[in-house]
Design an enzyme around this catalytic site. Structure first.
Site, PDB file in Angstrom:
ATOM      1  CD  GLU A 125      48.328  41.402  40.894  1.00  0.00           C
ATOM      2  OE1 GLU A 125      48.197  40.760  41.954  1.00  0.00           O
ATOM      3  OE2 GLU A 125      47.369  41.705  40.174  1.00  0.00           O
ATOM      4  CG  ASP A 126      48.801  37.171  41.386  1.00  0.00           C
ATOM      5  OD1 ASP A 126      48.717  38.235  40.727  1.00  0.00           O
ATOM      6  OD2 ASP A 126      47.877  36.340  41.427  1.00  0.00           O
ATOM      7  CG  ASP A 161      48.467  37.536  31.701  1.00  0.00           C
ATOM      8  OD1 ASP A 161      49.368  37.024  31.027  1.00  0.00           O
ATOM      9  OD2 ASP A 161      47.259  37.281  31.513  1.00  0.00           O
ATOM     10  N   GLY A 169      48.424  43.211  31.739  1.00  0.00           N
ATOM     11  CA  GLY A 169      48.633  44.534  32.323  1.00  0.00           C
ATOM     12  C   GLY A 169      47.344  45.347  32.430  1.00  0.00           C
ATOM     13  CG  LEU A 196      48.821  45.117  37.959  1.00  0.00           C
ATOM     14  CD1 LEU A 196      50.078  44.306  37.724  1.00  0.00           C
ATOM     15  CD2 LEU A 196      48.902  45.838  39.296  1.00  0.00           C
ATOM     16  CE  LYS A 244      51.296  33.742  32.538  1.00  0.00           C
ATOM     17  NZ  LYS A 244      49.884  33.386  32.226  1.00  0.00           N
ATOM     18  CG  PHE A 272      46.696  29.598  33.468  1.00  0.00           C
ATOM     19  CD1 PHE A 272      46.169  30.860  33.211  1.00  0.00           C
ATOM     20  CD2 PHE A 272      46.349  28.966  34.664  1.00  0.00           C
ATOM     21  CE1 PHE A 272      45.308  31.469  34.114  1.00  0.00           C
ATOM     22  CE2 PHE A 272      45.490  29.570  35.568  1.00  0.00           C
ATOM     23  CZ  PHE A 272      44.969  30.829  35.293  1.00  0.00           C
ATOM     24  CG  ASP A 307      42.778  31.701  41.132  1.00  0.00           C
ATOM     25  OD1 ASP A 307      43.459  32.698  40.853  1.00  0.00           O
ATOM     26  OD2 ASP A 307      41.595  31.563  40.769  1.00  0.00           O
ATOM     27  NE  ARG A 365      42.824  32.155  45.342  1.00  0.00           N
ATOM     28  CZ  ARG A 365      42.893  33.058  44.367  1.00  0.00           C
ATOM     29  NH1 ARG A 365      44.063  33.501  43.967  1.00  0.00           N
ATOM     30  NH2 ARG A 365      41.804  33.519  43.795  1.00  0.00           N
TER      31      ARG A 365
HETATM   32  P1  IMP Z   1      46.266  41.216  33.685  1.00  0.00           P
HETATM   33  O1  IMP Z   1      45.310  42.345  33.830  1.00  0.00           O
HETATM   34  O2  IMP Z   1      46.048  40.442  32.416  1.00  0.00           O
HETATM   35  O3  IMP Z   1      47.712  41.599  33.843  1.00  0.00           O
HETATM   36  O4  IMP Z   1      45.797  40.199  34.785  1.00  0.00           O
HETATM   37  C1  IMP Z   1      46.566  39.798  35.808  1.00  0.00           C
HETATM   38  C2  IMP Z   1      45.728  38.863  36.627  1.00  0.00           C
HETATM   39  O5  IMP Z   1      45.318  37.733  35.848  1.00  0.00           O
HETATM   40  C3  IMP Z   1      46.563  38.318  37.757  1.00  0.00           C
HETATM   41  O6  IMP Z   1      46.452  39.108  38.889  1.00  0.00           O
HETATM   42  C4  IMP Z   1      45.974  36.942  37.922  1.00  0.00           C
HETATM   43  O7  IMP Z   1      44.871  37.012  38.792  1.00  0.00           O
HETATM   44  C5  IMP Z   1      45.488  36.544  36.559  1.00  0.00           C
HETATM   45  N1  IMP Z   1      46.456  35.675  35.851  1.00  0.00           N
HETATM   46  C6  IMP Z   1      47.176  35.987  34.758  1.00  0.00           C
HETATM   47  N2  IMP Z   1      47.968  34.962  34.392  1.00  0.00           N
HETATM   48  C7  IMP Z   1      47.747  33.983  35.287  1.00  0.00           C
HETATM   49  C8  IMP Z   1      48.286  32.654  35.455  1.00  0.00           C
HETATM   50  O8  IMP Z   1      49.138  32.151  34.703  1.00  0.00           O
HETATM   51  N3  IMP Z   1      47.795  31.947  36.497  1.00  0.00           N
HETATM   52  C9  IMP Z   1      46.868  32.437  37.373  1.00  0.00           C
HETATM   53  N4  IMP Z   1      46.345  33.673  37.262  1.00  0.00           N
HETATM   54  C10 IMP Z   1      46.776  34.427  36.220  1.00  0.00           C
HETATM   55 MG    MG Z   2      45.442  38.540  40.796  1.00  0.00          MG
END
Ligand code: IMP
Ligand code: MG
Length: 182
Positions: free
Chosen positions: A105-106, A109, A111, A114, A137, A158, A165, A171
């Protein structure tokens, strides 16, 4: 937008958080860690679309273990916690039962996304299930998800580039920069 570093919705790429060189060197280390952890095993890399495609491309080429690659795409609806609202935009092409699965995963955040993906994969009874995130993060975490392999722990800003993106843009940047208002 014709300039890759242009302005989108009043936002642009500001300061560089992670240089191309720093990313390259850390991804090499991560690949060594992953290869060591799975020594003697075959691994199915499950890449979460779309943000992880650049990281996946760099990571896989440095792994020294046999791997297969599959993709999962998810679109999550905001404002709900219900798993019924998951919509898979891309599904796995091969079953992962009995396989060693490494989710790529990139960024980790809150979570939320995921944790849903991990539940979905765990239901398919892989031999093992681990998570590799380029960025983490931790201050933003809501769901109890931790990555087994993390490239960089970053503050709550961010970021874009290296696959990440803003509204689909940026990207392509070879580094990770902080998004800022113009
Ligand atoms: P989570 O479910 O909040 O952990 O979401 C993670 C997803 O939110 C990542 O796979 C990204 O697509 C997006 N995301 C969270 N933070 C960032 C950021 O700083 N820049 C770009 N995309 C982000
Ligand atoms: Mg993503």
């Amino acid at each position: 937008m014709t300039d890759p570093l242009g302005v989108v919705n009043g936002m642009r790429v500001g300061r560089t958080l992670l240089t191309q060189e720093a990313i390259e060197s850390r991804v090499s280390q991560l690949a060594a860690e992953v290869s060591a952890r799975y020594a003697g095993k075959e691994v199915t890399l499950v890449s979460i679309l779309k943000g992880s495609f650049v990281f996946l491309a760099d990571l896989t080429r440095r792994l020294t273990i046999p791997t297969r690659v599959d993709f999962l795409g998810i679109s999550s609806y905001q404002g709900t916690e219900s798993s019924e609202d998951i919509r898979w935009t891309t599904r796995l092409t091969s079953p992962v039962i009995g396989r060693h699965v490494l989710v790529v995963e990139d960024i980790l955040d809150t979570g939320r996304t995921l944790s849903r993906i991990i539940d979905h994969l765990r239901d398919q009874e892989p031999a093992s299930l681990r998570l590799c995130a380029l960025l983490d993060k931790p201050n933003r975490r809501v769901a109890p998800v931790e990555a087994d392999f993390v490239g960089f722990t970053i503050p709550d800003v961010f970021v874009v580039g290296y696959g990440l993106d803003y509204d689909g843009w940026f990207r392509q940047l070879p580094y990770v920069g902080v998004l800022e208002r113009v």
